[in-house]
Design a protein around this motif. Structure first.
Motif, mmCIF file in Angstrom:
data_model
loop_
_atom_site.group_PDB
_atom_site.id
_atom_site.type_symbol
_atom_site.label_atom_id
_atom_site.label_comp_id
_atom_site.label_asym_id
_atom_site.label_seq_id
_atom_site.Cartn_x
_atom_site.Cartn_y
_atom_site.Cartn_z
ATOM 1 N N THR A 90 -6.197 -18.404 8.518
ATOM 2 C CA THR A 90 -5.394 -17.114 8.889
ATOM 3 C C THR A 90 -6.405 -15.735 9.301
ATOM 4 O O THR A 90 -6.284 -15.288 10.056
ATOM 5 C CB THR A 90 -4.430 -16.513 7.925
ATOM 6 O OG1 THR A 90 -3.438 -17.659 7.740
ATOM 7 C CG2 THR A 90 -3.648 -15.197 8.027
ATOM 8 N N ALA A 97 -5.412 -22.618 4.669
ATOM 9 C CA ALA A 97 -4.844 -21.522 4.653
ATOM 10 C C ALA A 97 -5.751 -20.358 5.117
ATOM 11 O O ALA A 97 -5.435 -19.239 5.664
ATOM 12 C CB ALA A 97 -4.163 -21.207 3.367
ATOM 13 N N ILE A 122 -3.997 -22.617 14.056
ATOM 14 C CA ILE A 122 -3.207 -22.293 13.205
ATOM 15 C C ILE A 122 -1.843 -23.047 13.441
ATOM 16 O O ILE A 122 -1.525 -23.819 12.434
ATOM 17 C CB ILE A 122 -2.698 -20.819 13.479
ATOM 18 C CG1 ILE A 122 -3.766 -19.699 13.472
ATOM 19 C CG2 ILE A 122 -1.375 -20.418 12.586
ATOM 20 C CD1 ILE A 122 -4.140 -19.901 12.017
ATOM 21 N N LYS A 152 3.233 -18.479 9.366
ATOM 22 C CA LYS A 152 2.724 -19.045 8.275
ATOM 23 C C LYS A 152 1.435 -19.782 8.635
ATOM 24 O O LYS A 152 1.200 -20.155 9.807
ATOM 25 C CB LYS A 152 3.681 -20.001 7.706
ATOM 26 C CG LYS A 152 4.131 -21.168 8.481
ATOM 27 C CD LYS A 152 5.107 -22.188 8.100
ATOM 28 C CE LYS A 152 4.692 -23.006 7.192
ATOM 29 N NZ LYS A 152 4.449 -22.479 5.523
ATOM 30 N N LYS A 153 0.480 -19.955 7.358
ATOM 31 C CA LYS A 153 -0.651 -21.073 7.638
ATOM 32 C C LYS A 153 -0.628 -21.641 6.222
ATOM 33 O O LYS A 153 -0.607 -21.159 5.131
ATOM 34 C CB LYS A 153 -1.749 -20.161 8.002
ATOM 35 C CG LYS A 153 -2.868 -21.469 8.401
ATOM 36 C CD LYS A 153 -2.686 -22.100 9.524
ATOM 37 C CE LYS A 153 -3.558 -23.685 9.605
ATOM 38 N NZ LYS A 153 -2.875 -24.605 9.080
ATOM 39 N N TYR A 194 -3.254 -13.175 -0.608
ATOM 40 C CA TYR A 194 -2.880 -13.748 0.575
ATOM 41 C C TYR A 194 -1.385 -13.388 0.705
ATOM 42 O O TYR A 194 -0.902 -13.322 2.026
ATOM 43 C CB TYR A 194 -3.087 -15.342 0.669
ATOM 44 C CG TYR A 194 -4.292 -15.774 1.177
ATOM 45 C CD1 TYR A 194 -4.212 -16.477 2.524
ATOM 46 C CD2 TYR A 194 -5.578 -15.527 0.764
ATOM 47 C CE1 TYR A 194 -5.334 -16.725 3.237
ATOM 48 C CE2 TYR A 194 -6.681 -15.815 1.540
ATOM 49 C CZ TYR A 194 -6.476 -16.334 2.624
ATOM 50 O OH TYR A 194 -7.572 -16.800 3.378
ATOM 51 N N MET A 224 -0.015 -16.657 15.568
ATOM 52 C CA MET A 224 0.516 -16.956 14.054
ATOM 53 C C MET A 224 1.936 -17.445 13.975
ATOM 54 O O MET A 224 2.316 -18.084 12.949
ATOM 55 C CB MET A 224 0.519 -15.645 13.227
ATOM 56 C CG MET A 224 -0.955 -15.228 12.543
ATOM 57 S SD MET A 224 -1.730 -16.418 11.615
ATOM 58 C CE MET A 224 -0.605 -16.606 10.308
ATOM 59 N N MET A 255 -0.123 -11.610 4.273
ATOM 60 C CA MET A 255 1.086 -11.760 5.144
ATOM 61 C C MET A 255 2.026 -10.395 5.156
ATOM 62 O O MET A 255 2.671 -10.341 6.301
ATOM 63 C CB MET A 255 1.723 -12.995 4.298
ATOM 64 C CG MET A 255 1.278 -14.149 4.107
ATOM 65 S SD MET A 255 0.763 -15.061 5.691
ATOM 66 C CE MET A 255 -0.747 -14.902 5.958
#
Length: 376
Positions: free
Chosen positions: A72, A69, A139, A308-309, A265, A290, A269
């Protein structure tokens, strides 16, 4: 090395909840995932934002290892430097340059899958790809080799500065966590050269456990530099990681991942999802990287944009996502798990797709999550 470090979650259709269940549906349902979050406060955290308001939290300010994650942040820095003209997304990158950072069988097949996609899709021409495709592979496929290559391109100093710029106040320093897998080899070579691997490895592990976070990161950066110069792969061949890497080292490396909070996080986002926090120039380069899930025509039918990641190790499962649907509803979510057993990891991974889908599309489930986790 069955469940290896940095096995990434690469689910391009995740917003649609398309996936297979490893265990029985009963054991792998979104309700079971919600129960796990409630019952395991030290191993699970969640932060859920709906239309600009914090809808539900669960221990979202505790530090948790990020796994992939964290990539990102690298994607954002790539977009920032591209917008500033410091980086050219169309720059040709030889695939062999990326291979310097590839450790076979230690990424869940992510890098080979990405290579296959760019080669069969005609994106790779004459053995090179545009830099933008390297970032997308980091990603959308979670290629660790691409990640370490981009760390080199972006610069160590910038990886520290961007955390402050993004107001990630609790985020630990980002370092080449793939390079750190070779730390035992470095210690064996320097401190226990006369011993067999069987004799040296317990001593190596003891030394690694005693290292501070700063010492660990410094070693990782030095190994990263060696990999950057390892054009013929001789350094990796000498290391022979497949001979000595074991589950104990895997857990040690997993525990040393850069950590942050689910709250930060989810807010990260939210910054991306707002379409206003970053300049239009930055967004121009960030969104294609992304938002791989928007390549799915089915997602395009009901979503304006989404990204998302996530990531995983044998012990960690993380995911951070955002979406804006065609009715204008905005969702941001970060859900992090740590210290998982194998069956727990499998069940949570199997439930994750549908859990996120229901938060996006099912008002009844959404209210259940809000009621059971609101402001806890």
């Amino acid at each position: 090395m069955k469940r290896l470090l940095l096995g990434a979650i690469v689910l391009i259709s995740i917003v649609l909840g398309i996936g297979s269940y490893v265990f029985s549906k009963k054991a792998s349902t979104p309700d079971a995932m919600l129960s796990f979050i409630k019952e395991n406060p030290e191993r699970a955290s969640l932060h859920y934002i709906r239309n600009g308001e914090v809808a539900a939290t669960s221990h979202s300010e505790q530090m948790m290892p990020l796994a992939s994650a964290v990539k990102t942040v690298l994607a954002i820095e790539y977009a920032k430097q591209s917008a500033e003209g410091k980086m050219n997304p169309k720059e040709s990158v030889p695939l062999k340059e990326l291979e310097k950072y590839y450790l076979p069988n230690l990424d869940g097949g992510a890098h080979p899958a990405w290579r296959k996609s760019v080669e069969e899709g005609g994106v790779a021409k004459n053995g090179v790809v545009p830099l933008e495709e390297v970032a997308k592979g980091m990603i959308q496929y979670s290629s660790n080799a691409n990640t370490e290559y981009l760390m080199e391109k972006l610069g160590r100093d910038r990886l520290e500065q961007v955390l402050a710029e993004l107001e990630l106040r609790h985020h630990e320093s980002i370092y080449p966590f793939v390079s750190s897998l070779l730390l035992p080899y470095e210690i064996m070579s320097s401190d226990y050269l006369g011993l067999s691997e069987k004799e040296a490895l317990p001593k190596v592990k003891e030394k690694m456990r005693s290292m501070s976070a700063e010492e660990w990161r410094e070693h990782a950066w030095r190994i990263h530099e060696k990999l950057s110069k390892d054009k013929d792969g001789s350094y990796k061949k000498q290391a022979e990681i497949e001979k000595w890497y074991d589950s104990e080292l895997d857990k040690m490396n997993s525990d040393r991942f850069p950590a942050a909070t689910a709250k930060e996080y989810a807010e990260l986002m939210q910054k991306i999802n707002s379409r206003s926090y970053f300049s239009k120039e930055v967004q121009q380069y960030l969104h294609p990287v992304m938002e791989g899930i928007m390549q799915n025509p089915a997602n395009q039918q009901w979503l304006l944009h989404a990204g998302k990641k996530g990531g995983s190790t044998a012990y960690i499962l993380t995911d951070a996502m955002y979406a804006t649907d065609k009715q204008g509803a905005k969702t941001e979510l970060a859900v992090f798990f740590n210290d998982l057993q194998a069956k727990e990891s499998d069940r949570l991974t199997a439930a994750l797709n549908e859990f996120e889908l229901l938060l996006l599309r099912d008002e009844k489930f959404r209210q259940k999550v809000i009621e059971e986790l609101k402001q806890k």
